[in-house]
Design an enzyme around this catalytic site. Structure first.
Site, PDB file in Angstrom:
ATOM      1  N   GLU A   1     -31.246  31.124 -23.949  1.00 38.80           N
ATOM      2  CA  GLU A   1     -32.045  30.588 -25.047  1.00 38.80           C
ATOM      3  C   GLU A   1     -33.505  31.021 -25.003  1.00 38.80           C
ATOM      4  OE1 GLU A   1     -29.486  26.498 -25.845  1.00 38.80           O
ATOM      5  OE2 GLU A   1     -31.171  26.449 -24.440  1.00 38.80           O
TER       6      GLU A   1
ATOM      7  N   GLY B   1     -24.759  21.784 -31.384  1.00 42.57           N
ATOM      8  CA  GLY B   1     -23.457  21.592 -32.011  1.00 42.57           C
ATOM      9  C   GLY B   1     -23.636  21.011 -33.401  1.00 42.57           C
TER      10      GLY B   1
ATOM     11  N   ILE C   1     -20.411  17.632 -26.168  1.00 42.77           N
ATOM     12  CA  ILE C   1     -19.445  16.934 -27.019  1.00 42.77           C
ATOM     13  C   ILE C   1     -18.270  17.861 -27.314  1.00 42.77           C
ATOM     14  CG2 ILE C   1     -19.103  15.698 -29.185  1.00 42.77           C
ATOM     15  CD1 ILE C   1     -21.010  14.392 -27.092  1.00 42.77           C
TER      16      ILE C   1
ATOM     17  N   GLU D   1     -31.175  18.035 -25.040  1.00 42.93           N
ATOM     18  CA  GLU D   1     -32.570  17.983 -24.584  1.00 42.93           C
ATOM     19  C   GLU D   1     -33.588  17.495 -25.606  1.00 42.93           C
ATOM     20  OE1 GLU D   1     -30.172  20.764 -22.420  1.00 42.93           O
ATOM     21  OE2 GLU D   1     -30.977  21.192 -24.421  1.00 42.93           O
TER      22      GLU D   1
ATOM     23  N   ASP E   1     -21.750  26.011 -32.147  1.00 46.29           N
ATOM     24  CA  ASP E   1     -20.392  25.470 -32.228  1.00 46.29           C
ATOM     25  C   ASP E   1     -20.412  24.269 -33.155  1.00 46.29           C
ATOM     26  OD1 ASP E   1     -20.481  22.804 -30.344  1.00 46.29           O
ATOM     27  OD2 ASP E   1     -21.798  24.373 -29.586  1.00 46.29           O
TER      28      ASP E   1
END
Length: 232
Positions: A12, A78, A152, A174, A197
């Protein structure tokens, strides 16, 4: 202006780090902070590590030692909003914890004692981020981003988040901790992440496959946002 940028993982931060000129690396408390100029603007880029504690500790060190005027949280997330797909952008107007529960004492779900129920992102940073999104003609959603110390990847945990935060657009690990620290230090913040995702039972497969896509998109957005904040 000095801009603080926080990403959790190597993937990232690497694209942004590679573009920092006159780069210096500072390691403290197990985190790495890279300083220098990104397209002529002073930046301090933190690789915090994964999770709320790592993010909060890193954000505190970043603010205390490097005194950024604003903080941008970048990386992957997500997707929860139905219109989001891999590579799309999410921008926070608020961040909340999805795994905090002190409701027995009258607090809202996700609220910690002594804290607001949610942490509001800075309006000017939101507007600047949305202007950058429009420039690149990207699909994006603005709204609530929720955070917790869990990836998740199942119907039960996903259903709980959707029940408690039906308006949430994205989930990650975060952002709210960073927002919490920024709130305490009165540093304006915004979360600008890309979807890696859709939070479902196959999300771990999608994450591994599409993290690079999300990292590229979020890094593009941050680089553009830094330029806009510095030069208007």
């Amino acid at each position: 202006m000095k801009i603080g940028i926080i990403g959790a993982m190597e993937e990232e931060v690497t694209l942004l780090r590679d573009k920092i000129e006159n780069r210096q690396t500072c390691t403290m408390g197990g985190v790495e902070i890279y300083t220098g100029q990104l397209n002529g603007t002073e930046v301090a880029l933190l690789k915090s590590g994964i999770g709320k504690v790592a993010a909060a500790m890193g954000a505190t060190l970043l603010i205390d030692h490097f005194k950024p005027d604003v903080i941008i949280n970048t990386g992957s997330a997500g997707g929860l909003a139905p219109t989001l797909k891999v590579g799309d952008i999410v921008v926070s107007d608020e961040a909340r914890y999805h795994d905090a529960d002190v409701t027995a004492f009258g607090y809202e779900y996700g609220q910690l004692p002594g804290c607001p129920a949610g942490f509001k992102a800075d309006d000017k940073l939101i507007a600047a981020a949305e202007a950058c999104i429009a420039e690149h003609n990207l699909n994006a959603v603005r709204g609530l981003i929720v955070s917790g110390d869990a990836f998740i990847n199942g119907s039960v945990s996903l259903a709980k988040i959707r029940h408690n935060f039906p308006q949430a657009i994205a989930v990650e690990m975060e952002a709210t901790a960073i927002a919490h620290v920024c709130h305490n230090f009165k540093v304006p913040f915004v979360v600008v992440r890309a979807i890696s995702d859709v939070a479902d039972q196959q999300s771990h497969i999608s994450f591994d496959e599409f993290l690079a896509v999300a990292a590229k998109q979020s890094s593009l957005m941050v680089e553009t946002l830094v330029q806009k904040l510095a030069h208007g």
